[in-house]
Design an enzyme around this catalytic site. Structure first.
Site, PDB file in Angstrom:
ATOM      1  N   ARG A  70     -47.686 -24.648  80.419  1.00  0.00           N
ATOM      2  CA  ARG A  70     -48.690 -25.468  79.721  1.00  0.00           C
ATOM      3  C   ARG A  70     -47.988 -26.119  78.620  1.00  0.00           C
ATOM      4  O   ARG A  70     -47.675 -25.425  77.730  1.00  0.00           O
ATOM      5  CB  ARG A  70     -50.100 -24.827  79.458  1.00  0.00           C
ATOM      6  CG  ARG A  70     -51.007 -25.599  78.548  1.00  0.00           C
ATOM      7  CD  ARG A  70     -52.204 -24.782  78.539  1.00  0.00           C
ATOM      8  NE  ARG A  70     -53.105 -25.290  79.482  1.00  0.00           N
ATOM      9  CZ  ARG A  70     -54.527 -25.002  79.632  1.00  0.00           C
ATOM     10  NH1 ARG A  70     -55.065 -24.664  78.573  1.00  0.00           N
ATOM     11  NH2 ARG A  70     -55.078 -25.115  80.613  1.00  0.00           N
ATOM     12  N   HIS A  92     -53.584 -32.367  84.775  1.00  0.00           N
ATOM     13  CA  HIS A  92     -54.022 -30.895  84.997  1.00  0.00           C
ATOM     14  C   HIS A  92     -54.431 -30.704  86.514  1.00  0.00           C
ATOM     15  O   HIS A  92     -55.682 -30.318  86.749  1.00  0.00           O
ATOM     16  CB  HIS A  92     -55.207 -30.819  84.186  1.00  0.00           C
ATOM     17  CG  HIS A  92     -55.552 -29.418  83.720  1.00  0.00           C
ATOM     18  ND1 HIS A  92     -54.710 -28.096  84.174  1.00  0.00           N
ATOM     19  CD2 HIS A  92     -56.667 -28.992  83.298  1.00  0.00           C
ATOM     20  CE1 HIS A  92     -55.492 -27.019  83.858  1.00  0.00           C
ATOM     21  NE2 HIS A  92     -56.631 -27.348  83.345  1.00  0.00           N
ATOM     22  N   CYS A 138     -64.374 -29.168  83.157  1.00  0.00           N
ATOM     23  CA  CYS A 138     -63.383 -28.010  83.269  1.00  0.00           C
ATOM     24  C   CYS A 138     -63.547 -27.067  82.167  1.00  0.00           C
ATOM     25  O   CYS A 138     -62.738 -25.799  82.544  1.00  0.00           O
ATOM     26  CB  CYS A 138     -61.909 -28.592  83.291  1.00  0.00           C
ATOM     27  SG  CYS A 138     -61.563 -29.562  81.729  1.00  0.00           S
ATOM     28  N   ARG A 156     -60.970 -21.392  89.481  1.00  0.00           N
ATOM     29  CA  ARG A 156     -59.429 -21.258  89.140  1.00  0.00           C
ATOM     30  C   ARG A 156     -58.641 -20.089  89.534  1.00  0.00           C
ATOM     31  O   ARG A 156     -57.487 -20.092  89.860  1.00  0.00           O
ATOM     32  CB  ARG A 156     -59.510 -21.314  87.415  1.00  0.00           C
ATOM     33  CG  ARG A 156     -59.989 -22.674  86.976  1.00  0.00           C
ATOM     34  CD  ARG A 156     -59.337 -23.700  87.095  1.00  0.00           C
ATOM     35  NE  ARG A 156     -57.926 -23.749  86.656  1.00  0.00           N
ATOM     36  CZ  ARG A 156     -57.355 -23.728  85.524  1.00  0.00           C
ATOM     37  NH1 ARG A 156     -58.147 -23.909  84.545  1.00  0.00           N
ATOM     38  NH2 ARG A 156     -56.097 -23.588  85.030  1.00  0.00           N
ATOM     39  N   ASP A 195     -65.082 -34.242  80.565  1.00  0.00           N
ATOM     40  CA  ASP A 195     -64.169 -33.678  79.740  1.00  0.00           C
ATOM     41  C   ASP A 195     -64.381 -33.800  78.265  1.00  0.00           C
ATOM     42  O   ASP A 195     -64.935 -34.811  77.926  1.00  0.00           O
ATOM     43  CB  ASP A 195     -62.626 -33.732  80.011  1.00  0.00           C
ATOM     44  CG  ASP A 195     -61.593 -32.644  79.848  1.00  0.00           C
ATOM     45  OD1 ASP A 195     -62.196 -31.777  79.208  1.00  0.00           O
ATOM     46  OD2 ASP A 195     -60.564 -33.008  79.882  1.00  0.00           O
ATOM     47  N   GLN A 236     -56.453 -27.380  88.023  1.00  0.00           N
ATOM     48  CA  GLN A 236     -58.030 -27.475  87.527  1.00  0.00           C
ATOM     49  C   GLN A 236     -58.547 -28.390  88.627  1.00  0.00           C
ATOM     50  O   GLN A 236     -59.714 -28.052  89.142  1.00  0.00           O
ATOM     51  CB  GLN A 236     -58.427 -28.300  86.149  1.00  0.00           C
ATOM     52  CG  GLN A 236     -60.091 -28.680  86.046  1.00  0.00           C
ATOM     53  CD  GLN A 236     -60.503 -27.116  85.649  1.00  0.00           C
ATOM     54  OE1 GLN A 236     -60.127 -26.405  84.889  1.00  0.00           O
ATOM     55  NE2 GLN A 236     -61.802 -26.552  86.308  1.00  0.00           N
TER      56      GLN A 236
HETATM   57  N1  NVA Z   1     -58.178 -32.639  78.256  1.00  0.00           N
HETATM   58  C1  NVA Z   1     -58.348 -31.212  77.992  1.00  0.00           C
HETATM   59  C2  NVA Z   1     -58.442 -30.097  78.995  1.00  0.00           C
HETATM   60  C3  NVA Z   1     -58.737 -28.990  78.493  1.00  0.00           C
HETATM   61  C4  NVA Z   1     -58.520 -27.803  79.735  1.00  0.00           C
HETATM   62  C5  NVA Z   1     -57.213 -30.911  77.017  1.00  0.00           C
HETATM   63  O1  NVA Z   1     -55.916 -31.400  77.389  1.00  0.00           O
HETATM   64  O2  NVA Z   1     -57.313 -30.368  75.771  1.00  0.00           O
HETATM   65  N1   CP Z   2     -60.027 -25.629  82.023  1.00  0.00           N
HETATM   66  C1   CP Z   2     -59.108 -24.975  81.546  1.00  0.00           C
HETATM   67  O1   CP Z   2     -57.876 -25.294  81.771  1.00  0.00           O
HETATM   68  O2   CP Z   2     -59.315 -24.243  80.571  1.00  0.00           O
HETATM   69  P1   CP Z   2     -58.344 -23.423  79.394  1.00  0.00           P
HETATM   70  O3   CP Z   2     -58.093 -24.362  78.414  1.00  0.00           O
HETATM   71  O4   CP Z   2     -59.203 -22.341  78.798  1.00  0.00           O
HETATM   72  O5   CP Z   2     -57.209 -22.729  80.162  1.00  0.00           O
END
Ligand code: NVA
Ligand code: CP
Length: 304
Positions: free
Chosen positions: A104, A131, A259, A287, A219, A134
């Site tokens: 990540r 992502h 998500c 997930r 989101d 997800q």
């Molecule tokens: N769009 C959000 C998703 C978090 C799971 C981010 O990138 O922070």
């Molecule tokens: N939806 C998701 O990826 O959650 P986290 O940021 O908690 O991993």
């Protein structure tokens, strides 16, 4: 055969994705019935997190343990990556010691560069652009509650962010129509929209986009790394909130997803989060099952 990775949904064929989601539901049932097997003893997953996480970390770590293997949490603050060791060198070293790597991070190029120098499968667990993990859970959730998503209409609300880009890939791979309702200046990737004009349309009018839709998705308005823009984004995206009124414009059996983590009463109204029939919590749980199916598939591919 070259190593298979999961950097976007386009790394698997539609048939492979559908089989993976079938398997995710099977693993879910086995987990609940206590009949799951630990088929990967001694296998190790390295998890590199340059951004925060609750669901992704817990689901991958629990999932790997449930498969009989081990997961290792690595943060740039505690590894040489954070002190400037090149991604390429890190990839060569880590992939010589573990069986699969999950990352990540910020730039999507980082996971691509890592994968290009990795001996083992690499999973994108969120970048600024995509992502895909997800989406596996979201597609599993839709299918479990409503059957195949092919031919349905999905409406994305708010920011054209990494999740929205992945929904565009999902529209192609799972064969549905995607309507993106977003304010000017917050569109998803232009190249993706252009490549998928046959199934993706950008709307400004939120009601028009939601009309008759089978699934509404939203989101946060400011993703990780955009915290300084929170106020400007909240002002621009306020008309795009997912709430009961908007849901009433959708199909009568429409589902809605997020998500998570959510900002209640910003991008989604609190009452929708708390409805007894919401699938959002199931979406989060999936997930675990979807990623176990992904780990299983990647580990089997690597051994084939
Ligand atoms: N769009 C959000 C998703 C978090 C799971 C981010 O990138 O922070
Ligand atoms: N939806 C998701 O990826 O959650 P986290 O940021 O908690 O991993």
């Amino acid at each position: 055969m070259s190593t298979r990775h999961f950097l976007t949904l386009c790394d698997l064929t539609p048939a492979e994705l559908n089989a993976l989601i079938d398997r995710a539901s099977e693993l879910k049932t086995a987990h609940r019935e206590g009949t799951a097997t630990t088929q990967f003893p001694g296998r190790v997953l390295a998890m590199i997190f340059a951004k925060s996480s609750t669901r992704t970390r817990v689901s991958f770590e629990a999932g790997m343990a449930q498969l009989g293997g081990h997961a290792m949490f690595l943060s740039p603050g505690d590894t040489q990556l954070g002190r400037g060791e090149p991604v390429e060198d890190t990839a060569r070293v880590i992939s010589s010691m573990v069986d699969v790597v999950m990352i990540r991070t910020f730039g999507h190029d980082i996971v691509e560069r890592f994968a290009a120098h990795s001996q083992v499968p690499v999973i994108n667990a969120l970048t600024d652009d995509y992502h895909p993990c997800q989406l596996l859970a979201d597609m599993q959730t839709y299918r479990e509650h409503r059957g195949p998503i092919a031919g349905k209409v999905v409406c994305w609300l708010g920011d054209g962010n990494n999740m929205c880009n992945s929904y565009i890939n999902a529209a192609r791979q799972f064969d549905f129509e995607l309507r993106v309702a977003c304010p000017e200046g917050f569109e998803p990737r232009e190249d993706l929209v252009a490549q998928n004009r046959d199934r993706v349309t950008v709307f400004r009018d939120v009601k028009e986009a939601a009309r008759g839709a089978n699934l509404l998705v939203t989101d946060v308005w400011a993703s990780m790394g955009q915290e300084d823009e929170q106020l400007r984004r909240a002002q621009a995206m306020a008309p795009y909130q997912l709430n009961s009124e908007l849901l009433s414009a959708a199909a009568s059996d429409a589902l809605y997803m997020h998500c998570l983590p959510a900002h209640r009463d910003e991008e989604i109204s609190a009452d929708l989060m708390d409805r007894p029939d919401t699938v959002i919590w199931d979406e989060a749980e999936n997930r675990l099952h979807a990623q176990k199916a992904l780990l299983e598939w990647l580990l089997e591919q690597a051994n084939a």
